[in-house]
Design a protein around this motif. Sequence first.
Motif, PDB file in Angstrom:
ATOM      1  N   ASP A   1       0.817  -1.218   0.000  1.00 24.55           N
ATOM      2  CA  ASP A   1       0.000   0.000   0.000  1.00 24.55           C
ATOM      3  C   ASP A   1       0.853   1.272   0.000  1.00 24.55           C
ATOM      4  OD1 ASP A   1      -2.291  -1.534   0.072  1.00 24.55           O
ATOM      5  OD2 ASP A   1      -2.431  -1.501   2.271  1.00 24.55           O
ATOM      6  N   VAL A   2       2.156   1.129   0.174  1.00 21.18           N
ATOM      7  CA  VAL A   2       3.045   2.283   0.238  1.00 21.18           C
ATOM      8  C   VAL A   2       3.690   2.490  -1.120  1.00 21.18           C
ATOM      9  CG1 VAL A   2       4.997   3.346   1.422  1.00 21.18           C
ATOM     10  CG2 VAL A   2       3.494   1.756   2.657  1.00 21.18           C
ATOM     11  N   ILE A   3       3.479   3.679  -1.688  1.00 21.36           N
ATOM     12  CA  ILE A   3       3.975   3.943  -3.047  1.00 21.36           C
ATOM     13  C   ILE A   3       5.490   4.112  -3.068  1.00 21.36           C
ATOM     14  CG2 ILE A   3       3.869   5.548  -4.989  1.00 21.36           C
ATOM     15  CD1 ILE A   3       1.006   6.175  -4.189  1.00 21.36           C
ATOM     16  N   THR A   4       6.023   4.863  -2.096  1.00 23.26           N
ATOM     17  CA  THR A   4       7.464   5.133  -2.081  1.00 23.26           C
ATOM     18  C   THR A   4       8.239   3.924  -1.552  1.00 23.26           C
ATOM     19  OG1 THR A   4       7.237   6.150   0.100  1.00 23.26           O
ATOM     20  CG2 THR A   4       7.200   7.615  -1.805  1.00 23.26           C
ATOM     21  N   LYS A   5       9.408   3.687  -2.121  1.00 25.37           N
ATOM     22  CA  LYS A   5      10.256   2.577  -1.712  1.00 25.37           C
ATOM     23  C   LYS A   5      11.649   3.103  -1.359  1.00 25.37           C
ATOM     24  CE  LYS A   5       6.862  -0.144  -2.781  1.00 25.37           C
ATOM     25  NZ  LYS A   5       6.027  -0.723  -1.706  1.00 25.37           N
ATOM     26  N   VAL A   6      12.271   2.477  -0.356  1.00 21.76           N
ATOM     27  CA  VAL A   6      13.629   2.851   0.053  1.00 21.76           C
ATOM     28  C   VAL A   6      14.618   2.050  -0.790  1.00 21.76           C
ATOM     29  CG1 VAL A   6      15.287   2.900   1.942  1.00 21.76           C
ATOM     30  CG2 VAL A   6      12.868   3.369   2.390  1.00 21.76           C
ATOM     31  N   LEU A   7      15.423   2.769  -1.587  1.00 30.27           N
ATOM     32  CA  LEU A   7      16.393   2.118  -2.451  1.00 30.27           C
ATOM     33  C   LEU A   7      17.753   1.982  -1.789  1.00 30.27           C
ATOM     34  CD1 LEU A   7      15.518   3.855  -5.845  1.00 30.27           C
ATOM     35  CD2 LEU A   7      14.624   1.709  -4.905  1.00 30.27           C
ATOM     36  N   SER A   8      18.129   2.991  -0.979  1.00 29.96           N
ATOM     37  CA  SER A   8      19.405   2.928  -0.263  1.00 29.96           C
ATOM     38  C   SER A   8      19.347   3.887   0.911  1.00 29.96           C
ATOM     39  CB  SER A   8      20.573   3.293  -1.186  1.00 29.96           C
ATOM     40  OG  SER A   8      20.467   4.635  -1.617  1.00 29.96           O
ATOM     41  N   PHE A   9      20.288   3.733   1.837  1.00 28.54           N
ATOM     42  CA  PHE A   9      20.346   4.585   3.022  1.00 28.54           C
ATOM     43  C   PHE A   9      21.759   5.162   3.130  1.00 28.54           C
ATOM     44  CE2 PHE A   9      21.277   5.283   7.515  1.00 28.54           C
ATOM     45  CZ  PHE A   9      20.192   6.049   7.919  1.00 28.54           C
ATOM     46  N   ILE A  10      21.844   6.496   3.166  1.00 29.83           N
ATOM     47  CA  ILE A  10      23.140   7.173   3.268  1.00 29.83           C
ATOM     48  C   ILE A  10      23.167   7.922   4.590  1.00 29.83           C
ATOM     49  CG2 ILE A  10      24.713   8.836   2.226  1.00 29.83           C
ATOM     50  CD1 ILE A  10      23.295   8.343  -0.440  1.00 29.83           C
ATOM     51  N   ALA A  11      24.012   7.497   5.512  1.00 28.28           N
ATOM     52  CA  ALA A  11      24.106   8.143   6.823  1.00 28.28           C
ATOM     53  C   ALA A  11      24.771   9.504   6.691  1.00 28.28           C
ATOM     54  CB  ALA A  11      24.905   7.265   7.783  1.00 28.28           C
ATOM     55  N   ASP A  12      24.463  10.405   7.637  1.00 27.04           N
ATOM     56  CA  ASP A  12      25.025  11.755   7.601  1.00 27.04           C
ATOM     57  C   ASP A  12      26.544  11.750   7.581  1.00 27.04           C
ATOM     58  OD1 ASP A  12      22.635  13.030   7.518  1.00 27.04           O
ATOM     59  OD2 ASP A  12      22.524  13.486   9.653  1.00 27.04           O
ATOM     60  N   ARG A  13      27.145  10.809   8.300  1.00 16.90           N
ATOM     61  CA  ARG A  13      28.610  10.798   8.370  1.00 16.90           C
ATOM     62  C   ARG A  13      29.245  10.512   7.010  1.00 16.90           C
ATOM     63  NH1 ARG A  13      26.808   6.255  10.924  1.00 16.90           N
ATOM     64  NH2 ARG A  13      27.325   4.241   9.976  1.00 16.90           N
ATOM     65  N   GLU A  14      28.450  10.036   6.039  1.00 10.10           N
ATOM     66  CA  GLU A  14      28.966   9.760   4.711  1.00 10.10           C
ATOM     67  C   GLU A  14      28.724  10.927   3.765  1.00 10.10           C
ATOM     68  OE1 GLU A  14      27.409   6.044   3.335  1.00 10.10           O
ATOM     69  OE2 GLU A  14      27.547   5.143   5.318  1.00 10.10           O
ATOM     70  N   GLN A  15      28.100  11.984   4.250  1.00 15.27           N
ATOM     71  CA  GLN A  15      27.845  13.149   3.418  1.00 15.27           C
ATOM     72  C   GLN A  15      28.983  14.142   3.553  1.00 15.27           C
ATOM     73  OE1 GLN A  15      24.002  14.640   4.533  1.00 15.27           O
ATOM     74  NE2 GLN A  15      22.906  12.997   3.534  1.00 15.27           N
ATOM     75  N   THR A  16      29.131  15.001   2.558  1.00 15.06           N
ATOM     76  CA  THR A  16      30.229  15.967   2.544  1.00 15.06           C
ATOM     77  C   THR A  16      29.802  17.343   3.040  1.00 15.06           C
ATOM     78  OG1 THR A  16      29.730  16.520   0.227  1.00 15.06           O
ATOM     79  CG2 THR A  16      31.353  14.778   0.625  1.00 15.06           C
ATOM     80  N   GLU A  17      28.518  17.553   3.279  1.00 14.67           N
ATOM     81  CA  GLU A  17      28.055  18.867   3.737  1.00 14.67           C
ATOM     82  C   GLU A  17      28.529  19.156   5.156  1.00 14.67           C
ATOM     83  OE1 GLU A  17      23.864  19.254   3.398  1.00 14.67           O
ATOM     84  OE2 GLU A  17      23.887  19.477   1.214  1.00 14.67           O
ATOM     85  N   ALA A  18      28.649  20.447   5.455  1.00 12.86           N
ATOM     86  CA  ALA A  18      29.033  20.865   6.807  1.00 12.86           C
ATOM     87  C   ALA A  18      27.951  20.452   7.801  1.00 12.86           C
ATOM     88  CB  ALA A  18      29.217  22.380   6.841  1.00 12.86           C
ATOM     89  N   GLN A  19      28.382  19.971   8.966  1.00 13.87           N
ATOM     90  CA  GLN A  19      27.452  19.541  10.007  1.00 13.87           C
ATOM     91  C   GLN A  19      27.480  20.568  11.141  1.00 13.87           C
ATOM     92  OE1 GLN A  19      25.416  16.747   9.579  1.00 13.87           O
ATOM     93  NE2 GLN A  19      26.291  16.860   7.535  1.00 13.87           N
ATOM     94  N   LEU A  20      26.993  21.775  10.858  1.00  9.37           N
ATOM     95  CA  LEU A  20      27.088  22.873  11.814  1.00  9.37           C
ATOM     96  C   LEU A  20      26.342  22.600  13.106  1.00  9.37           C
ATOM     97  CD1 LEU A  20      26.691  26.027   9.523  1.00  9.37           C
ATOM     98  CD2 LEU A  20      28.780  25.110  10.511  1.00  9.37           C
ATOM     99  N   ALA A  21      25.212  21.944  13.018  1.00  5.27           N
ATOM    100  CA  ALA A  21      24.373  21.740  14.209  1.00  5.27           C
ATOM    101  C   ALA A  21      25.080  20.926  15.278  1.00  5.27           C
ATOM    102  CB  ALA A  21      23.058  21.067  13.829  1.00  5.27           C
ATOM    103  N   PHE A  22      26.125  20.177  14.907  1.00  6.30           N
ATOM    104  CA  PHE A  22      26.802  19.307  15.862  1.00  6.30           C
ATOM    105  C   PHE A  22      28.217  19.771  16.190  1.00  6.30           C
ATOM    106  CE2 PHE A  22      23.841  16.848  13.212  1.00  6.30           C
ATOM    107  CZ  PHE A  22      22.933  16.474  14.191  1.00  6.30           C
ATOM    108  N   ALA A  23      28.617  20.932  15.664  1.00  5.25           N
ATOM    109  CA  ALA A  23      29.976  21.425  15.878  1.00  5.25           C
ATOM    110  C   ALA A  23      30.122  22.076  17.253  1.00  5.25           C
ATOM    111  CB  ALA A  23      30.340  22.428  14.789  1.00  5.25           C
ATOM    112  N   ASP A  24      31.221  21.785  17.931  1.00  3.82           N
ATOM    113  CA  ASP A  24      31.517  22.419  19.218  1.00  3.82           C
ATOM    114  C   ASP A  24      32.188  23.774  19.039  1.00  3.82           C
ATOM    115  OD1 ASP A  24      30.463  20.445  20.867  1.00  3.82           O
ATOM    116  OD2 ASP A  24      32.308  19.275  20.842  1.00  3.82           O
ATOM    117  N   ILE A  25      32.842  23.976  17.906  1.00  8.44           N
ATOM    118  CA  ILE A  25      33.499  25.246  17.606  1.00  8.44           C
ATOM    119  C   ILE A  25      33.109  25.677  16.196  1.00  8.44           C
ATOM    120  CG2 ILE A  25      35.711  26.439  17.272  1.00  8.44           C
ATOM    121  CD1 ILE A  25      36.947  24.508  19.282  1.00  8.44           C
TER     122      ILE A  25
END
Length: 359
Positions: free
Chosen positions: A211-235
């Motif tokens: 009944d669910v139209i959308t399907k999960v093809l793959s899962f990419i964790a944040d740690r594998e992304q190249t974008e800046a992770q500002l929300a978790f930075a201490d400095i």
Amino acid sequence: MSEPSKPQGRKFQLPEHLKEYKGIWVIVEQERGSVHSVSWELVGEARKLADKLGVEVGAVVLGADSPDLNAICADAFTYGADVVYKVTDPVLADYRTDPYTRVMTDVVNTYKPEIVLLGATTLGRDLAGAIATTLATGLTADCTELDIYMDNRSLAATRPTFGGTLLCTIQTLAYRPQMATVRPRVMSMPDRDGSRTGRVVEVFPTLREDDVITKVLSFIADREQTEAQLAFADIIVAAGKGLGKPENLKLVFDLAKVLGGEVGVTRPLVQAGWTGFDRQVGQTGKTVRPKLYIAAGISGAIQHRVGMEKSDLILAINTDANAPIFDFAHLGLVGDALTILPALTDAFGKRLSVNRLAG
């Protein structure tokens, strides 16, 4: 939390059929056993609001049944929840809007919480809007403060508006549940109390994968992304228009590298194409709460301020001694950032090298 200013006008009386709605819920955002920190921040905030109302805090945990999910339920109690609604089904293993919305709509209609909170993440924003639309209730997005009007038990949800130039407090009076989203690091992380326990309410929805139209093809964790992770930075070392030209961003990156931090920027720099949106701090960018925030050439307009003012220590560098940022910065240097940044990079580099050798 102090009592917020009461709204003007006639005192509102909650309709009788809505008085059965009780309790404050947080929908816990988890992906494959990893909980987003904003969920625990919101459980801590919900605890404060619930104590004011004299009601329970509920944490809603959705997913496929697993040891990881059980551990998340146990963690919810340590951060302040009284009851956990554990909603399990194989179809809920990965987030998809349709099944999560259908399940949450049914659970809300069954147990009737008066307030529902979610993190203003990509997932949270998607789910919050879908649930609010399905339930035909109000939703206040990207809140910077939450409180309670005790005379009518309404949620006072404060958020910036008009491009971040004003703050407004919004109520959902004639509808329940009242809903709000809050960005990561806006609220403080509560202390864990390992002695706390509570009850678990297990919910088993009837879902069919077909009944669910959308399907999960793959899962990419944040740690594998190249974008800046500002929300978790201490400095964070952040740049504003005061740096003059894009080439001068190198000075900010150099200091951030020495300190082991991330680089942030104001909205005008993103609009001018100096760097990507993933580094924007402010109402229309990321909300951050680092231990150290160095603001170089940033005036301190409210649009930027709401995204970083809860940093533990703010160091402002600006040539204008009357810049608004000096009104809320903990430390200030009046001078040219183009001169001060290299000096800080050199000084910190030498100090850290000495410490490493001594260690």
